[in-house]
Design a protein around this motif. Structure first.
Motif, mmCIF file in Angstrom:
data_model
loop_
_atom_site.group_PDB
_atom_site.id
_atom_site.type_symbol
_atom_site.label_atom_id
_atom_site.label_comp_id
_atom_site.label_asym_id
_atom_site.label_seq_id
_atom_site.Cartn_x
_atom_site.Cartn_y
_atom_site.Cartn_z
ATOM 1 N N UNK A 86 0.323 0.387 -1.004
ATOM 2 C CA UNK A 86 0.981 0.936 0.181
ATOM 3 C C UNK A 86 0.939 2.462 0.160
ATOM 4 N N UNK A 87 1.152 3.039 -1.000
ATOM 5 C CA UNK A 87 1.135 4.499 -1.122
ATOM 6 C C UNK A 87 -0.233 5.075 -0.752
ATOM 7 N N UNK A 88 -1.303 4.403 -1.165
ATOM 8 C CA UNK A 88 -2.648 4.884 -0.866
ATOM 9 C C UNK A 88 -3.031 4.614 0.586
ATOM 10 N N UNK A 104 7.968 -0.359 -0.742
ATOM 11 C CA UNK A 104 8.237 0.853 -1.528
ATOM 12 C C UNK A 104 6.945 1.626 -1.762
ATOM 13 N N UNK A 105 7.034 2.928 -1.722
ATOM 14 C CA UNK A 105 5.890 3.773 -2.053
ATOM 15 C C UNK A 105 6.192 4.553 -3.324
ATOM 16 N N UNK A 106 5.141 5.039 -3.965
ATOM 17 C CA UNK A 106 5.248 5.789 -5.221
ATOM 18 C C UNK A 106 5.135 7.276 -4.901
ATOM 19 N N UNK A 107 6.213 7.997 -5.070
ATOM 20 C CA UNK A 107 6.242 9.409 -4.681
ATOM 21 C C UNK A 107 5.504 10.302 -5.667
ATOM 22 N N UNK A 108 5.431 9.877 -6.917
ATOM 23 C CA UNK A 108 4.930 10.747 -7.980
ATOM 24 C C UNK A 108 3.475 10.467 -8.314
ATOM 25 N N UNK A 109 2.582 10.689 -7.359
ATOM 26 C CA UNK A 109 1.162 10.455 -7.607
ATOM 27 C C UNK A 109 0.375 11.775 -7.581
#
Length: 433
Positions: free
Chosen positions: A410-412, A428-433
Motif C-alpha cells: 500500500x505504501x508503494x 496501514x502505510x509505512x511512514x519510515x521508508x
C-alpha cells in the motif's frame, strides 16, 4: 534567430524494424521556445522475486539504521548501501507453502479456490500504462509447471507473482528473443501482424462471451481468466497500431541487440540476458513497471555452474544440515548479486539531472523467510532506489512485530498516485521508508 534547424525531443530513431528515442541533443534543448515545458523523468516500479526463502543465519543483519553490519548473504550490496534499505519484520499474509508464498508476494492475499486478486505491480501498471507502449513487462527464467502442492494449491499458481485480476494470472516471458521482439519490433510487418491478430482476437472474444453465458460458475472463472489474457493481447495490438503520445523522452539511447533464438543453457547467462532486457525496457520508457521472477516459485533449479550439487527447492528444506545450509546461502548470495547488478546498471543510466536508479523503486525478496518449515514471518525484503525522492534508503529498518507485507504494498502503490486507502487486509502505510 532562425529556429528552423531545431528538432523535437519526440523525434524517433527508426530502422531495422525497431524504434528508439534519440538522446538529448543540443538541437532539442530550446523546446521552451516552442511552448513545451521540461518534463521530469517518470518514476518506475521494479519487482524482483526470489523463490524458496533464505538461510536466516546468514541473511539477518545486526544493528539498525545506517550503522548496521551487513550479513554474508548481502555482501554483494556492500558498495550500494546508500541506495538500498533492508526491511525486517514483514510477514506474508498469503497462503502457506511455496505456492501461497509466491502468489501472495505482490498481492498479499490468501488464495481461495484459485481466486486471488490483482497484484501490486499490475495495479500500478493499470494506473500508468496509458503513458507507455506497454503497461508492464513480466519476465521469468523457468517454464510453467503443473502438479499438486497441497489441497487447493496446484503448482501452476506458483508460476507467477503477477495477477491482472482475481482470476487472471500473467505468465512470465522466459524466451529472450521473444521478449525483445514484443518490446522493440516495429514497422510495417509488425503492424500487418497486429491487424491480422486483431481480427482473430475479435472472433475469440465473441465466442468466449457466448460460451460464458452458458457455463457453470467454475468454468465461468476459467473463461474470465482466459478473456482477461485476450484483453491483454488487445491492448498490445492497440499499442502497436496506435502508440501513445510520449510525454517524456529518455535522454540516452541504448544499443539494441536482438538476443539469439532459444533459451540459454547456462542459467547465469539466461538470468543476465533477461535482466538486461528489463533494463532496456525501462531505459527506453517502453514500460514503467517491470517484474522479474528470478525463478519459479517452486524452483528446482540446479546451480551446477557454481559448483553446487543440490537443486534450490531441495536445499531450501535443509533440515539444518551444514552442507545444505552452505549451498542455501550460496544461492541466495547469487540472487542478491543479480539485484546488485540491476542497481548498478540503473545508476549508470543518465536521465538529465538524475539517473534511472534515482527515479526507481526496486523491490527484491521472497515470500518465505526459511524454506525449511515454510516460515512466512520476518521475510527477506530489500527496497532499493530513491523513488524520485520519495524513499530514504541506506538503512536497516526494523518494523514492529506483526507488520504485514500488504502494508509495504500500500505504501508503494500510493507513491505512484493510485488513490486507494486499503490493500488486501491492510489499511496501514509505512511512514519510515
Amino acid at each position: 534567430m532562425n529556429q528552423n534547424w531545431k528538432i523535437s525531443r519526440r523525434t524517433m530513431l527508426r530502422g531495422t524494424g525497431a524504434a528508439l528515442a534519440l538522446p538529448l541533443l543540443d538541437v532539442m534543448k530550446n523546446e521552451a521556445l516552442f511552448g513545451k515545458e521540461t518534463v521530469a523523468p517518470p518514476m518506475r516500479m521494479i519487482s524482483l522475486f526470489m523463490p524458496n526463502g533464505v538461510n536466516p543465519a546468514t541473511w539477518d543483519v545486526q544493528g539498525e539504521g545506517a550503522d548496521y553490519q551487513i550479513s554474508e548473504s548481502l555482501e554483494p550490496l556492500s558498495g550500494l548501501r546508500k541506495h538500498v534499505s533492508i526491511l525486517s519484520n514483514l510477514d506474508n499474509t498469503g497462503a502457506g507453502g511455496h505456492v501461497g508464498a509466491t502468489s501472495g508476494f505482490l498481492s498479499g492475499i490468501k488464495m481461495k479456490n484459485g481466486v486471488l486478486g490483482i497484484s501490486m505491480d499490475q495495479l500500478i501498471a493499470q494506473h500508468l500504462g496509458h503513458k507507455t507502449r506497454f503497461p508492464s513487462i513480466v519476465l521469468g527464467t523457468e517454464p510453467p509447471r503443473q502438479g499438486g502442492a497441497g489441497p487447493g494449491l496446484p503448482i501452476a499458481y506458483a508460476n507467477t507473482v503477477s495477477w491482472a485480476s482475481p482470476n487472471s494470472r500473467i505468465s512470465p516471458e522466459i524466451n529472450p528473443q521473444v521478449a525483445f521482439d514484443r518490446l522493440f519490433r516495429t514497422g510495417a510487418n509488425a503492424e500487418e501482424e497486429a491487424r491480422e491478430l486483431q481480427s482473430v482476437v475479435d472472433l475469440v472474444l465473441a465466442d468466449a462471451k457466448r460460451l460464458k453465458n452458458r457455463a457453470s460458475k467454475n468454468d465461468g472463472h476459467k473463461i474470465e481468466e482466459y478473456l482477461s489474457s485476450v484483453r491483454s493481447v488487445e491492448k498490445q495490438i492497440d499499442s502497436t497500431l496506435n502508440p501513445p503520445a510520449r510525454e517524456w523522452i529518455p535522454p540516452t539511447t541504448p544499443e539494441l541487440i536482438r538476443p539469439p533464438a532459444g533459451i540459454p543453457v547456462r542459467r547465469d547467462e539466461h538470468v543476465r540476458m533477461m535482466m538486461d532486457l528489463l533494463i532496456l525496457a525501462l531505459q527506453t520508457d517502453t514500460t514503467r513497471v517491470g517484474t522479474f521472477m528470478l525463478a519459479h516459485g517452486f524452483s528446482r533449479c540446479n546451480f551446477g555452474f557454481m559448483g553446487l550439487k543440490g537443486d534450490h527447492h531441495t536445499i531450501s528444506h535443509h533440515k539444518n544440515q551444514d552442507d545444505w545450509l552452505t549451498e542455501y546461502t550460496a544461492v541466495t548470495k547469487y540472487y542478491v548479486s543479480q539485484y546488485a547488478y540491476l542497481m548498478q546498471r540503473l545508476q549508470q543510466i543518465d536521465e538529465g539531472d538524475s539517473n534511472l536508479l534515482d527515479n526507481s523503486i526496486v523491490l527484491f525478496g521472497s515470500g518465505l523467510k526459511d524454506g525449511n518449515g515454510h516460515v512466512r514471518s520476518n521475510l527477506p525484503i530489500l527496497l532499493g532506489g530513491h523513488g524520485a525522492g520519495t524513499l530514504n534508503p541506506g538503512r536497516h529498518i526494523k518494523f514492529a512485530a506483526g507488520t504485514v507485507l500488504p502494508d509495504l504494498h500500500l505504501s508503494l502503490i500510493q507513491r505512484f498516485g493510485v488513490d486507494i486507502d486499503t490493500w488486501a487486509d491492510s489499511s496501514h502505510t509505512l511512514a519510515n521508508l
